[in-house]
Design an enzyme around this catalytic site. Structure first.
Site, mmCIF file in Angstrom:
data_model
loop_
_atom_site.group_PDB
_atom_site.id
_atom_site.type_symbol
_atom_site.label_atom_id
_atom_site.label_comp_id
_atom_site.label_asym_id
_atom_site.label_seq_id
_atom_site.Cartn_x
_atom_site.Cartn_y
_atom_site.Cartn_z
ATOM 1 N N HIS A 281 -7.469 -6.296 6.992
ATOM 2 C CA HIS A 281 -7.193 -5.295 8.034
ATOM 3 C C HIS A 281 -7.357 -5.937 9.408
ATOM 4 O O HIS A 281 -8.433 -6.394 9.774
ATOM 5 C CB HIS A 281 -8.062 -4.032 7.930
ATOM 6 C CG HIS A 281 -7.326 -2.832 8.468
ATOM 7 N ND1 HIS A 281 -6.553 -2.010 7.671
ATOM 8 C CD2 HIS A 281 -7.173 -2.366 9.720
ATOM 9 C CE1 HIS A 281 -5.984 -1.074 8.418
ATOM 10 N NE2 HIS A 281 -6.353 -1.271 9.673
ATOM 11 N N ASP A 282 -6.246 -5.957 10.099
ATOM 12 C CA ASP A 282 -6.207 -6.483 11.473
ATOM 13 C C ASP A 282 -6.670 -7.932 11.585
ATOM 14 O O ASP A 282 -7.251 -8.330 12.610
ATOM 15 C CB ASP A 282 -6.985 -5.574 12.430
ATOM 16 C CG ASP A 282 -6.255 -4.250 12.649
ATOM 17 O OD1 ASP A 282 -5.020 -4.219 12.454
ATOM 18 O OD2 ASP A 282 -6.902 -3.255 12.991
ATOM 19 N N GLU B 52 -2.410 -1.521 -3.377
ATOM 20 C CA GLU B 52 -3.561 -0.868 -2.762
ATOM 21 C C GLU B 52 -3.310 0.632 -2.650
ATOM 22 O O GLU B 52 -2.177 1.046 -2.374
ATOM 23 C CB GLU B 52 -3.776 -1.402 -1.347
ATOM 24 C CG GLU B 52 -3.927 -2.899 -1.289
ATOM 25 C CD GLU B 52 -4.402 -3.381 0.070
ATOM 26 O OE1 GLU B 52 -5.122 -4.382 0.096
ATOM 27 O OE2 GLU B 52 -4.040 -2.765 1.083
ATOM 28 N N HIS C 207 0.888 -1.181 0.000
ATOM 29 C CA HIS C 207 0.000 0.000 0.000
ATOM 30 C C HIS C 207 0.914 1.217 0.000
ATOM 31 O O HIS C 207 1.241 1.764 1.060
ATOM 32 C CB HIS C 207 -0.889 -0.046 1.246
ATOM 33 C CG HIS C 207 -1.981 0.973 1.254
ATOM 34 N ND1 HIS C 207 -3.252 0.702 1.701
ATOM 35 C CD2 HIS C 207 -1.989 2.268 0.874
ATOM 36 C CE1 HIS C 207 -4.000 1.789 1.595
ATOM 37 N NE2 HIS C 207 -3.244 2.755 1.111
HETATM 38 C C1 LIG Z 1 -6.407 -1.347 2.823
HETATM 39 C C2 LIG Z 1 -5.832 -1.849 4.068
HETATM 40 O O1 LIG Z 1 -6.509 -2.153 5.024
HETATM 41 C C3 LIG Z 1 -4.381 -2.015 4.169
HETATM 42 O O2 LIG Z 1 -3.694 -1.655 3.032
HETATM 43 C C4 LIG Z 1 -3.875 -1.224 5.276
HETATM 44 O O3 LIG Z 1 -4.207 0.092 5.029
HETATM 45 C C5 LIG Z 1 -2.418 -1.453 5.463
HETATM 46 O O4 LIG Z 1 -1.729 -0.299 5.280
HETATM 47 P P1 LIG Z 1 -0.730 0.218 6.395
HETATM 48 O O5 LIG Z 1 0.162 -0.932 6.722
HETATM 49 O O6 LIG Z 1 -0.076 1.345 5.695
HETATM 50 O O7 LIG Z 1 -1.539 0.634 7.586
HETATM 51 N N1 LIG Z 2 -5.759 -4.982 2.703
HETATM 52 C C1 LIG Z 2 -5.443 -5.136 4.072
HETATM 53 C C2 LIG Z 2 -4.011 -5.364 4.238
HETATM 54 O O1 LIG Z 2 -3.295 -5.429 3.277
HETATM 55 C C3 LIG Z 2 -3.363 -5.588 5.539
HETATM 56 O O2 LIG Z 2 -3.811 -4.880 6.590
HETATM 57 P P1 LIG Z 2 -3.137 -5.169 8.035
HETATM 58 O O3 LIG Z 2 -3.071 -6.670 8.253
HETATM 59 O O4 LIG Z 2 -1.781 -4.551 8.033
HETATM 60 O O5 LIG Z 2 -4.112 -4.528 8.965
#
Ligand SMILES: CC(=O)[C@@H](O)[C@H](O)COP(=O)(O)O
Ligand SMILES: NCC(=O)COP(=O)(O)O
Length: 250
Positions: free
Chosen positions: A200-201, A76, A44
């Site tokens: 995410h998480d 992303e 991302h």
């Molecule tokens: C879209 C999403 O949930 C992930 O790409 C998340 O934003 C991780 O990015 P960071 O590690 O920069 O928080």
């Molecule tokens: N698209 C979600 C991602 O790539 C990972 O999110 P996180 O595990 O770092 O919260």
């Protein structure tokens, strides 16, 4: 078919960026993850390059092309002209569009599909014309109309924002409620012919219930929790544990 695991390298890039030194090496950890059976790599790149740098992208593209053909690169981000040009230059198999403000610490909501329908439709069509699968970050609030609007953009998939679910690690009843809403959103997506990703998480603790509730979950992208576990168990064993949590017999 179990959900595929895409390892998000942002957290490793953030550790590297603490110093003006090349370690931990993002491509090396991507290689370890793919070697351990991860299906792909997620990045991302944010406009300030505080995690993944734009210069990391061709290196990761080449890693997949040269050493892991068949693996996928997932990029992303918010679809600025800069981000779209990065996608066109690095040709990820999948682009996940996220409605992030540049000042945001991390992603914390999905798209308002009705409000951004025309904009998303144009971007989706531009990326798909270049052969990239497009996924849209979506709140998992169980709203049929939102999923219908996502479908109308021409996207291939939605990615369920699982942050609120992941945040309930110490509140199991609330987690169960949120899981049901995520599941309903995924059911609507399936009915509209949209693929479903999640992220995410996510952790080895909360993934099995998600995978059971959404058997058609195509892919999960995981960075923060996976990197935390990799510090304890190493990348290869951590990937094995997450694949197992997705339902793979490993
Ligand atoms: C879209 C999403 O949930 C992930 O790409 C998340 O934003 C991780 O990015 P960071 O590690 O920069 O928080
Ligand atoms: N698209 C979600 C991602 O790539 C990972 O999110 P996180 O595990 O770092 O919260």
């Amino acid at each position: 078919m179990p959900a595929k695991l895409s390892v998000n390298l942002n957290a490793i890039a953030m550790l590297r960026n603490r110093r003006d030194l090349p370690w931990p090496d993002v491509a090396h950890f991507g290689r370890l993850a793919l070697r351990a059976g991860a299906h792909g790599l997620t990045v991302h790149p944010r406009p300030d390059q505080r995690h993944i740098r734009f210069s990391d992208l061709p290196i990761l593209r080449a890693l997949i092309d040269d050493e892991f053909p068949g693996a996928e690169f997932n990029m992303e981000g918010y679809p600025t002209e800069e981000f779209l040009a990065l996608c066109e230059a690095n040709e990820p198999e999948q682009v996940t569009l996220v409605p992030d403000d540049p000042a945001q610490a991390t992603s914390d909501h999905g798209w308002d599909f009705a409000a951004h329908r025309d904009f998303l439709t144009k971007v989706v069509s531009r990326l798909k014309a270049r052969g990239m699968r497009v996924s849209l970050f979506a709140d998992g609030d169980g709203e049929k109309a939102a999923v219908e609007a996502a479908k109308a953009t021409g996207a291939d998939r939605i990615e369920l924002y699982t942050g609120p679910y992941g945040g309930c690690y110490d509140a199991p009843e609330r987690a169960t409620e949120l899981l049901e809403k995520l599941g309903k959103t995924a059911d609507f997506a399936k009915a509209y012919g949209l693929g479903v990703n999640g992220g995410h998480d996510l952790t080895v603790a909360n993934l099995p219930q998600l995978a059971r509730r959404i058997p058609h979950l195509a892919e999960v992208s995981i960075g923060h929790g996976l990197t935390a576990d990799a510090l304890e168990y190493g990348m290869a064993e951590t990937v094995r544990r997450f694949r197992h949590a997705c339902g793979e017999p490993v």
